[in-house]
Design a protein around this motif. Structure first.
Motif, short mmCIF file in Angstrom:
data_model
loop_
_atom_site.label_atom_id
_atom_site.label_comp_id
_atom_site.label_asym_id
_atom_site.label_seq_id
_atom_site.Cartn_x
_atom_site.Cartn_y
_atom_site.Cartn_z
N VAL A 298 38.28 24.33 42.63
CA VAL A 298 37.95 25.26 41.55
C VAL A 298 36.49 25.65 41.61
O VAL A 298 36.14 26.82 41.48
CB VAL A 298 38.33 24.65 40.18
N LYS A 299 35.62 24.67 41.85
CA LYS A 299 34.18 24.96 41.94
C LYS A 299 33.90 25.93 43.10
O LYS A 299 33.17 26.90 42.93
CB LYS A 299 33.39 23.67 42.13
N GLY A 300 34.48 25.67 44.24
CA GLY A 300 34.29 26.54 45.40
C GLY A 300 34.82 27.94 45.15
O GLY A 300 34.19 28.94 45.50
N TYR A 301 36.01 28.02 44.53
CA TYR A 301 36.63 29.31 44.24
C TYR A 301 35.75 30.12 43.31
O TYR A 301 35.59 31.33 43.49
CB TYR A 301 38.01 29.07 43.63
N LYS A 302 35.16 29.48 42.34
CA LYS A 302 34.32 30.18 41.37
C LYS A 302 32.97 30.60 41.94
O LYS A 302 32.29 31.43 41.38
CB LYS A 302 34.12 29.31 40.12
N THR A 303 32.58 30.03 43.09
CA THR A 303 31.28 30.37 43.68
C THR A 303 31.40 31.27 44.89
O THR A 303 30.48 31.36 45.69
CB THR A 303 30.50 29.08 44.06
N ARG A 304 32.56 31.93 45.06
CA ARG A 304 32.76 32.89 46.14
C ARG A 304 32.56 32.24 47.50
O ARG A 304 31.52 32.36 48.11
CB ARG A 304 31.86 34.10 45.97
N VAL A 305 33.60 31.63 48.00
CA VAL A 305 33.52 30.87 49.24
C VAL A 305 34.09 31.59 50.45
O VAL A 305 34.21 31.01 51.52
CB VAL A 305 34.25 29.50 49.10
N ALA A 306 34.44 32.86 50.33
CA ALA A 306 35.09 33.56 51.43
C ALA A 306 34.22 33.55 52.69
O ALA A 306 33.05 33.91 52.66
CB ALA A 306 35.40 35.00 51.04
N LYS A 307 34.83 33.12 53.80
CA LYS A 307 34.16 33.17 55.10
C LYS A 307 34.48 34.49 55.79
O LYS A 307 33.74 34.96 56.62
CB LYS A 307 34.62 32.00 55.98
N ARG A 308 35.64 35.05 55.49
CA ARG A 308 36.07 36.36 56.00
C ARG A 308 36.69 37.13 54.85
O ARG A 308 36.02 37.86 54.17
CB ARG A 308 37.05 36.18 57.14
N VAL A 309 38.01 36.95 54.66
CA VAL A 309 38.73 37.64 53.59
C VAL A 309 39.63 36.63 52.89
O VAL A 309 40.33 35.87 53.54
CB VAL A 309 39.60 38.80 54.14
N VAL A 310 39.59 36.62 51.56
CA VAL A 310 40.47 35.78 50.76
C VAL A 310 41.28 36.70 49.85
O VAL A 310 40.70 37.51 49.13
CB VAL A 310 39.68 34.76 49.90
N LEU A 311 42.60 36.60 49.94
CA LEU A 311 43.48 37.35 49.05
C LEU A 311 44.04 36.34 48.06
O LEU A 311 44.50 35.28 48.44
CB LEU A 311 44.62 37.99 49.84
N ALA A 312 44.01 36.68 46.78
CA ALA A 312 44.47 35.76 45.74
C ALA A 312 45.57 36.41 44.91
O ALA A 312 45.50 37.60 44.60
CB ALA A 312 43.29 35.35 44.85
N ALA A 313 46.55 35.62 44.52
CA ALA A 313 47.69 36.11 43.75
C ALA A 313 47.31 36.53 42.34
O ALA A 313 48.02 37.31 41.71
CB ALA A 313 48.78 35.05 43.70
N THR A 314 46.20 36.01 41.82
CA THR A 314 45.78 36.32 40.45
C THR A 314 44.26 36.33 40.39
O THR A 314 43.58 35.88 41.31
CB THR A 314 46.25 35.24 39.44
N ASN A 315 43.75 36.79 39.26
CA ASN A 315 42.33 36.60 39.05
C ASN A 315 42.12 35.16 38.57
O ASN A 315 43.08 34.41 38.38
CB ASN A 315 41.73 37.66 38.11
N ARG A 316 40.90 34.77 38.37
CA ARG A 316 40.58 33.36 38.10
C ARG A 316 41.20 32.80 36.82
O ARG A 316 41.32 31.60 36.67
CB ARG A 316 39.07 33.19 38.05
#
Length: 175
Positions: free
Chosen positions: A7-25
């Motif tokens: 959760v911490k990583g997701y909230k701090t924008r951890v994309a190395k290339r492209v991250v597609l997510a099924a929902t917003n946070r």
């Protein structure tokens, strides 16, 4: 990672290339029965779209957002590595080498083949009745080979084949 680290990583924008997510946070992803199996609605719609399109992440997310019922309160999103330009590149970060496909042969026994019909949308599935022909997409040495659908259950089809066809061959539903 622990759930807290994720959760911490997701909230701090951890994309190395492209991250597609099924929902917003702040939302929960939904699953539902679709064509005889359960799937996440975002995953299902994204996979259908990617079988047919070579696009940028923003176009893929815009398409899935338009298709998800508003009452579900699920808004897919994406993130790209800051300053990378990946958001303007094809989603696979590759230039396509062949046209889109609707099906792939997963197994062959004699003159019978099993097809995974992962690239057919609902209309395509409804139109994939016995006797329908598929045309080869890749590899080109299979030009002239035939795949004729005999039956279908969900996204798995059984077909008769003629020609030198191997598992992994990509096909498109004929007109």
């Amino acid at each position: 990672m622990t759930p807290e680290e994720f959760v911490k990583g997701y909230k701090t924008r951890v994309a190395k290339r492209v991250v597609l997510a099924a929902t917003n946070r702040n939302q929960t992803a939904k699953d539902m029965p679709i064509n005889g199996f359960d799937a996440g609605i975002f995953s299902y719609l994204l996979i259908q779209y990617l079988w047919e399109q070579t696009c940028t992440p923003d176009r893929a997310i815009a398409y899935t957002n338009q298709q998800i019922p508003e009452m579900w309160e699920q808004n897919p999103t994406y993130e790209v590595k800051v300053g990378s330009g990946y958001g303007q590149q094809p989603i696979y970060l590759l230039n396509p080498t062949s046209p889109p496909a609707n099906a792939v042969i997963t197994e062959i026994k004699g003159n019978q083949a099993t097809l995974w019909l992962g690239g057919l949308n609902r209309r395509g599935l409804a139109n994939s009745s016995p006797g329908r022909l598929f045309t080869v997409v890749s590899p080109p040495e299979n030009l002239g080979s035939k795949v004729t659908l005999q039956s279908r259950r969900g996204r798995v089809g059984i077909a008769t084949i003629t020609g030198n066809i191997k598992p992994g061959t990509l096909w498109r539903l004929g007109d």
